[in-house]
Design an enzyme around this catalytic site. Structure first.
Site, PDB file in Angstrom:
ATOM      1  CE1 TYR A  31       1.053  -0.318   4.429  1.00 12.31           C
ATOM      2  CE2 TYR A  31      -0.001   1.833   4.395  1.00 12.31           C
ATOM      3  CZ  TYR A  31       0.796   0.908   5.022  1.00 12.31           C
ATOM      4  OH  TYR A  31       1.356   1.192   6.235  1.00 12.31           O
ATOM      5  NE  ARG A  50       6.913   4.350   0.865  1.00 15.19           N
ATOM      6  CZ  ARG A  50       6.602   5.136   1.894  1.00 15.19           C
ATOM      7  NH1 ARG A  50       7.514   5.435   2.815  1.00 15.19           N
ATOM      8  NH2 ARG A  50       5.389   5.633   2.019  1.00 15.19           N
ATOM      9  NE  ARG A  99      -5.493 -19.693   4.421  1.00 18.60           N
ATOM     10  CZ  ARG A  99      -4.586 -20.481   5.020  1.00 18.60           C
ATOM     11  NH1 ARG A  99      -4.618 -21.786   4.840  1.00 18.60           N
ATOM     12  NH2 ARG A  99      -3.651 -19.955   5.807  1.00 18.60           N
ATOM     13  CE  LYS A 147       3.103   3.213   3.258  1.00 19.14           C
ATOM     14  NZ  LYS A 147       3.193   3.280   4.714  1.00 19.14           N
ATOM     15  CD  GLU A 179       9.656   2.134  10.989  1.00 17.40           C
ATOM     16  OE1 GLU A 179       9.518   3.105  10.245  1.00 17.40           O
ATOM     17  OE2 GLU A 179       9.670   0.961  10.573  1.00 17.40           O
ATOM     18  CG  LEU A 204       8.094   2.591   5.265  1.00 18.52           C
ATOM     19  CD1 LEU A 204       7.847   1.352   4.425  1.00 18.52           C
ATOM     20  CD2 LEU A 204       6.809   3.368   5.458  1.00 18.52           C
TER      21      LEU A 204
HETATM   22  N1  PMP Z   1       7.292   4.064   9.320  1.00 20.31           N
HETATM   23  C1  PMP Z   1       6.165   3.336   9.321  1.00 20.31           C
HETATM   24  C2  PMP Z   1       6.166   2.021  10.016  1.00 20.31           C
HETATM   25  C3  PMP Z   1       5.008   3.817   8.677  1.00 20.31           C
HETATM   26  O1  PMP Z   1       3.885   3.074   8.670  1.00 20.31           O
HETATM   27  C4  PMP Z   1       5.039   5.094   8.056  1.00 20.31           C
HETATM   28  C5  PMP Z   1       3.821   5.687   7.417  1.00 20.31           C
HETATM   29  N2  PMP Z   1       3.348   4.956   6.344  1.00 20.31           N
HETATM   30  C6  PMP Z   1       6.245   5.818   8.086  1.00 20.31           C
HETATM   31  C7  PMP Z   1       7.343   5.270   8.730  1.00 20.31           C
HETATM   32  C8  PMP Z   1       6.351   7.166   7.454  1.00 20.31           C
HETATM   33  O2  PMP Z   1       6.474   7.085   6.057  1.00 20.31           O
HETATM   34  P1  PMP Z   1       5.995   8.261   5.127  1.00 20.31           P
HETATM   35  O3  PMP Z   1       6.743   9.486   5.577  1.00 20.31           O
HETATM   36  O4  PMP Z   1       6.380   7.837   3.769  1.00 20.31           O
HETATM   37  O5  PMP Z   1       4.525   8.396   5.331  1.00 20.31           O
END
Ligand code: PMP
Length: 285
Positions: A31, A50, A99, A147, A179, A204
Site C-alpha cells: 500500500y 516506493r 486458499r 510497505k 521507528e 520503512l
Molecule cells: N514508518 C512506518 C512504520 C510507517 O507506517 C510510516 C507511514 N506509512 C512511516 C514510517 C512514514 O512514512 P511516510 O513518511 O512515507 O509516510
C-alpha cells in the site's frame, strides 16, 4: 465516498473484493498513502517510486504504469472534492479462487484499490499539543522496508499505547528505537542535532523522513543518520515523529516521563514550519 476498484470508480458500498483475495487471506499486498493539500498530491513521485520498489521486492505486478496511477489518484481526488487529507492505495496479488500459499499464475490479475480520507494535516491539534508515547518491543517481520498491509504488530502496539494512557508507541529492538508504529522516529540532542535511524530493512523508508533531511540540509540544521537507543530517547531534549499525514508531531512524554520540559520542542516546531511552508508552496504551484 467514491472509491476506485479495478478500473472503476464506484460508491464505497458497491466496491466488493473476493473472500479469496490474497490481500485478505495472506496480507499479500502492498500500500501507499500520499498526502493531499489544496487538492494536490504531495511528494507523490516519491510515494509511487516506493510503491514500485515494494512491488518489485515481492514480485507483485503493478496494475498499470505509475503515471497512470497518478492520473487515477487525481481523478479520485476530484470525484470526492478532497481538499486536505490523503489518498490510500493498495495492490494485492489478486484472487486465485481458493486458499493456496503458492503464487498464482500470470492469469490472475492484481486487485487495485484506492480511497480518499479527508483529514486536517496543517491544523491538526496533535501538531500543537504533542503526543504521549510508550516504548514497546518491535515484533514486526524483518522486511519493514517493504510497505505491506501486514500491520497487526503496529495495531497491537497502538492498542498497548492506548491502554497505557498514551497516543502511540515507539518500537524498540535490541535496545534501539527502530521507528514509531506508523511513522519514523527522531530525537534532538542537547546540541540541537537531529538524529534518525539510517535506511535499512529495519525501518520503512519514509518519504517525509527523506524530505525533512533535505530541508535540514538546505536550512543548515545539523543531523545524523545513526541508530539511537531508548536511553538516548529518554534523555533527548526533543522527540518527534514524521509521516505523510502527520508531517511532524512532537512527543511530550515517553513511558510516562516528560521529554525535555514536557512541552512540544522548538526544533521540531521549526522543522515542521519549514516543511509546511514547502508543502503549501508545492500545493499552490
Ligand atoms: N514508518 C512506518 C512504520 C510507517 O507506517 C510510516 C507511514 N506509512 C512511516 C514510517 C512514514 O512514512 P511516510 O513518511 O512515507 O509516510
Amino acid at each position: 465516498r467514491t472509491v476506485y476498484l479495478n478500473g472503476e470508480f464506484v460508491a464505497e458500498h458497491d466496491a466488493k473484493v473476493s473472500v479469496f483475495d490474497r490481500g485478505f487471506l495472506f496480507a499479500d499486498a502492498v500500500y501507499e498513502v500520499s498526502a493531499v493539500l489544496n487538492g494536490r498530491l504531495l511528494d507523490n513521485a516519491a510515494h509511487l517510486a516506493r510503491l514500485a520498489r515494494s512491488c518489485q521486492a515481492l514480485s507483485l505486478r503493478l496494475p498499470c504504469a505509475l503515471s497512470d496511477i497518478e492520473i487515477l489518484q487525481n481523478r479520485l481526488i476530484a470525484e470526492n472534492n478532497l481538499v486536505e487529507g490523503a489518498v490510500y492505495l493498495q495492490i494485492t496479488r489478486g484472487n486465485s479462487g481458493d486458499r493456496d500459499f503458492d503464487f498464482p499464475g500470470e492469469s490472475v490479475t492484481p486487485t487495485f484499490l484506492m480511497f480518499t480520507q479527508a483529514r486536517a494535516l496543517i491544523d491538526h491539534p496533535k501538531a500543537k499539543s504533542g503526543i504521549r508515547m510508550v516504548s514497546v518491543e518491535d515484533i514486526r517481520w524483518q522486511r519493514r522496508d517493504i510497505k505491506t498491509v501486514g500491520l497487526l504488530a503496529p495495531c497491537l502496539a497502538k492498542e498497548y499505547a492506548h491502554q497505557h494512557d498514551a497516543d502511540d508507541a515507539l518500537l524498540t529492538e535490541n535496545g534501539l528505537i527502530t521507528e514509531a508504529s506508523s511513522s519514523n522516529a527522531w530525537i534532538v540532542d542537547a546540541d540541537g542535532t537531529l538524529i534518525t535511524r539510517p535506511l535499512s530493512t529495519h525501518i520503512l523508508h519514509g518519504i517525509t523522513r527523506q524530505a525533512l533531511l533535505e530541508l535540514a540540509k538546505q536550512h543548515g540544521i545539523r543531523f545524523e543518520e545513526r541508530p539511537f537507543t531508548l536511553e538516548e530517547a529518554q534523555n533527548a531534549s526533543e522527540i518527534f515523529i514524521s509521516s505523510a499525514t502527520t508531517f511532524i508531531w512532537p512527543v511530550i512524554s515517553l513511558d510516562g516521563k516528560p521529554v525535555g520540559e514536557g512541552k512540544p520542542g522548538g526544533v521540531a516546531a521549526k522543522l515542521r514550519e519549514i516543511y509546511v511552508q514547502m508543502a503549501v508552496e508545492a500545493a499552490s504551484r
